[in-house]
Design a protein around this motif. Structure first.
Motif, PDB file in Angstrom:
ATOM      1  N   ASP A  80      -6.513   4.123 -12.666  1.00 30.85           N
ATOM      2  CA  ASP A  80      -6.029   4.360 -11.303  1.00 30.85           C
ATOM      3  C   ASP A  80      -6.771   3.473 -10.306  1.00 30.85           C
ATOM      4  O   ASP A  80      -6.172   2.891  -9.393  1.00 30.85           O
ATOM      5  CB  ASP A  80      -6.209   5.828 -10.915  1.00 30.85           C
ATOM      6  CG  ASP A  80      -5.096   6.720 -11.445  1.00 30.85           C
ATOM      7  OD1 ASP A  80      -3.982   6.197 -11.669  1.00 30.85           O
ATOM      8  OD2 ASP A  80      -5.347   7.926 -11.628  1.00 30.85           O
ATOM      9  N   SER A  81      -8.073   3.374 -10.472  1.00 27.10           N
ATOM     10  CA  SER A  81      -8.877   2.526  -9.585  1.00 27.10           C
ATOM     11  C   SER A  81      -8.469   1.070  -9.723  1.00 27.10           C
ATOM     12  O   SER A  81      -8.369   0.335  -8.725  1.00 27.10           O
ATOM     13  CB  SER A  81     -10.365   2.685  -9.906  1.00 27.10           C
ATOM     14  OG  SER A  81     -10.800   4.009  -9.695  1.00 27.10           O
ATOM     15  N   THR A 128      -3.613  -3.900  -6.601  1.00 29.92           N
ATOM     16  CA  THR A 128      -2.527  -3.889  -5.619  1.00 29.92           C
ATOM     17  C   THR A 128      -3.014  -4.430  -4.281  1.00 29.92           C
ATOM     18  O   THR A 128      -2.293  -5.182  -3.607  1.00 29.92           O
ATOM     19  CB  THR A 128      -1.978  -2.460  -5.444  1.00 29.92           C
ATOM     20  OG1 THR A 128      -1.481  -1.974  -6.700  1.00 29.92           O
ATOM     21  CG2 THR A 128      -0.854  -2.427  -4.418  1.00 29.92           C
ATOM     22  N   SER A 129      -4.229  -4.082  -3.920  1.00 27.39           N
ATOM     23  CA  SER A 129      -4.805  -4.595  -2.670  1.00 27.39           C
ATOM     24  C   SER A 129      -4.947  -6.111  -2.717  1.00 27.39           C
ATOM     25  O   SER A 129      -4.660  -6.810  -1.737  1.00 27.39           O
ATOM     26  CB  SER A 129      -6.160  -3.930  -2.417  1.00 27.39           C
ATOM     27  OG  SER A 129      -6.759  -4.444  -1.246  1.00 27.39           O
ATOM     28  N   ALA A 160       0.819  -1.209   0.000  1.00 26.36           N
ATOM     29  CA  ALA A 160       0.000   0.000   0.000  1.00 26.36           C
ATOM     30  C   ALA A 160       0.859   1.267   0.000  1.00 26.36           C
ATOM     31  O   ALA A 160       0.383   2.344  -0.379  1.00 26.36           O
ATOM     32  CB  ALA A 160      -0.922   0.009   1.211  1.00 26.36           C
ATOM     33  N   VAL A 219      -5.185   0.492  -7.842  1.00 18.97           N
ATOM     34  CA  VAL A 219      -5.374   0.430  -6.389  1.00 18.97           C
ATOM     35  C   VAL A 219      -6.008  -0.895  -5.976  1.00 18.97           C
ATOM     36  O   VAL A 219      -5.543  -1.572  -5.037  1.00 18.97           O
ATOM     37  CB  VAL A 219      -6.236   1.612  -5.903  1.00 18.97           C
ATOM     38  CG1 VAL A 219      -6.613   1.437  -4.431  1.00 18.97           C
ATOM     39  CG2 VAL A 219      -5.482   2.928  -6.103  1.00 18.97           C
ATOM     40  N   ASN A 220      -7.065  -1.292  -6.668  1.00 17.32           N
ATOM     41  CA  ASN A 220      -7.772  -2.522  -6.305  1.00 17.32           C
ATOM     42  C   ASN A 220      -6.909  -3.769  -6.523  1.00 17.32           C
ATOM     43  O   ASN A 220      -6.901  -4.692  -5.697  1.00 17.32           O
ATOM     44  CB  ASN A 220      -9.068  -2.644  -7.112  1.00 17.32           C
ATOM     45  CG  ASN A 220     -10.084  -1.580  -6.751  1.00 17.32           C
ATOM     46  OD1 ASN A 220     -10.056  -1.048  -5.643  1.00 17.32           O
ATOM     47  ND2 ASN A 220     -10.976  -1.259  -7.670  1.00 17.32           N
ATOM     48  N   ASP A 276       4.980   3.007  -4.729  1.00 14.70           N
ATOM     49  CA  ASP A 276       4.515   3.636  -5.975  1.00 14.70           C
ATOM     50  C   ASP A 276       4.635   2.610  -7.105  1.00 14.70           C
ATOM     51  O   ASP A 276       5.088   1.475  -6.897  1.00 14.70           O
ATOM     52  CB  ASP A 276       5.313   4.908  -6.282  1.00 14.70           C
ATOM     53  CG  ASP A 276       6.817   4.661  -6.427  1.00 14.70           C
ATOM     54  OD1 ASP A 276       7.206   3.544  -6.839  1.00 14.70           O
ATOM     55  OD2 ASP A 276       7.600   5.581  -6.132  1.00 14.70           O
ATOM     56  N   THR A 277       4.233   3.007  -8.306  1.00 12.19           N
ATOM     57  CA  THR A 277       4.170   2.038  -9.399  1.00 12.19           C
ATOM     58  C   THR A 277       5.558   1.525  -9.800  1.00 12.19           C
ATOM     59  O   THR A 277       5.699   0.360 -10.190  1.00 12.19           O
ATOM     60  CB  THR A 277       3.465   2.644 -10.619  1.00 12.19           C
ATOM     61  OG1 THR A 277       4.097   3.886 -10.990  1.00 12.19           O
ATOM     62  CG2 THR A 277       1.995   2.893 -10.321  1.00 12.19           C
TER      63      THR A 277
END
Length: 347
Positions: free
Chosen positions: A315-316, A322-323, A237, A319-320, A240-241
């Motif tokens: 972007d969403s 990565t989670s 979390a 994030v999702n 960065d990318t």
């Protein structure tokens, strides 16, 4: 199959793989690495040669394709992806077995395999973008200026495929294939002879010929690849990318190293460990695909509103996904479990 790398060269490749009398070459004799028990009793040099020979059976030789690069549209995306995996496995072998390989051979082969990956990477990125990322975005946002995007993507894929086709049928690719065969003593019938392997160091310059030396080295490599995953694997979390991409590279290294050194890990530990590495790598691959898509969208002639809509959706996704990857990596074994899962070598 990799022998179908291009429709233009399929017939020639298939003929050579079946041992066409015209060129006197046969690859029909399958090469298999030793079983786990046998591997733990063999020397590093012999195991390295066997694993390299197995990988090279998946290499498209493209003999008979002398007329130049095939049409760009003839590139088979799945075959190209398989070739890239083969090249990655060979690079892993060069890394894992480096103490038994002459430094000059290791350096030059690694550089050439890296060139092959770079030459075909844009094709893979463009294919994923066109066949996976964009269709999902199109469903969610049908009002976007898709004709403009489609035109840009068609040109992007054409340019990328031409570059890959030139590399795959180039003298440099053929020279690399020949060099790999010489390095690991691969004979014309596909068999491997360690005595003919030019890349192997003299025994006196290696950690040793005895299987125990390889077992100790295998344990050290497995530990090092595992340790390299932390602390990033527990802090996704906060990354960065670029850091996520670096972690994905480490996951690949750990996964392929474990694959090459599987005989020294008990299946009860190795199987879930490899599954965790594979799934996490795939998820971070999706993150990387989304990052690449954002970069490609920046180069397109789109309105700011349309670009912002698509990049926001990506972007969403980043994030999702990565989670989800963070959740998967929670299943990595602890260091004590990994250590207990290693098998001893034979003296």
């Amino acid at each position: 199959m990799l022998r179908d790398m291009t429709r233009a060269t399929t017939a020639a490749i298939a003929a050579s793989a079946e041992g066409s009398p015209a060129d006197g070459h046969t690859e029909a004799a399958a090469t298999f690495p030793p079983g786990a028990k046998q591997a733990r009793r063999t020397s590093a040099a012999h195991l390295l040669v066997a694993l390299a020979a197995l990988a090279l059976t998946q290499w498209p030789t493209s003999r008979g394709a002398h007329a130049g690069a095939p049409p760009a549209e003839s590139i088979d995306p799945e075959a190209l992806h398989a070739l890239r995996i083969t090249a990655r496995r060979l690079r892993t072998l060069l890394d894992v077995f480096s103490p038994w390989i002459k430094p000059r051979w290791r350096r030059e082969l690694t550089e050439e395999l890296h060139w092959l990956g770079e030459s075909t990477g844009l094709t893979r990125d463009a294919d994923v973008f066109a066949t996976s990322t964009l269709p999902a975005l199109r469903i969610d946002h049908p009002a976007i200026d898709w004709p403009a995007i489609d035109a840009h993507v068609a040109k992007l894929r054409g340019d990328a495929n031409r570059k890959a086709a030139e590399a795959l049928t180039s003298d440099r690719q053929r020279a690399l294939h020949s060099c790999l065969r010489d390095a690991f003593g691969i004979q014309n019938d596909g068999s491997a002879d360690p005595r003919a392997a030019k890349a192997l160091r003299r025994p006196s310059r290696t950690p040793g010929k005895r299987p125990r030396a390889l077992a100790k080295h295998a344990h050290n490599v497995l530990r090092a690849r595992y340790i390299a995953l932390f602390p990033q694997a527990r802090q996704l979390a906060m990354l960065d990318t670029e850091q996520l991409h670096a972690l994905r590279v480490k996951l690949k290294q750990a996964r392929y190293s474990t694959e090459a050194l599987a005989p020294w890990m008990r299946k009860a530990v190795r199987a879930p460990y490899q599954d965790t590495l594979r799934v996490a790598q795939e998820l971070l691959g999706q993150v990387n695909d989304a990052v690449v898509a954002q970069r490609l969208l920046e180069a397109m002639a789109l309105s700011a509103a349309h670009r912002d809509t698509l990049t926001g959706r990506l972007d969403s996704l980043i994030v999702n996904t990565t989670s989800r990857a963070a959740h998967v990596l929670c299943h990595l074994p602890d260091a004590h479990t990994l250590e207990r899962g290693m098998r001893p070598g034979r003296r």
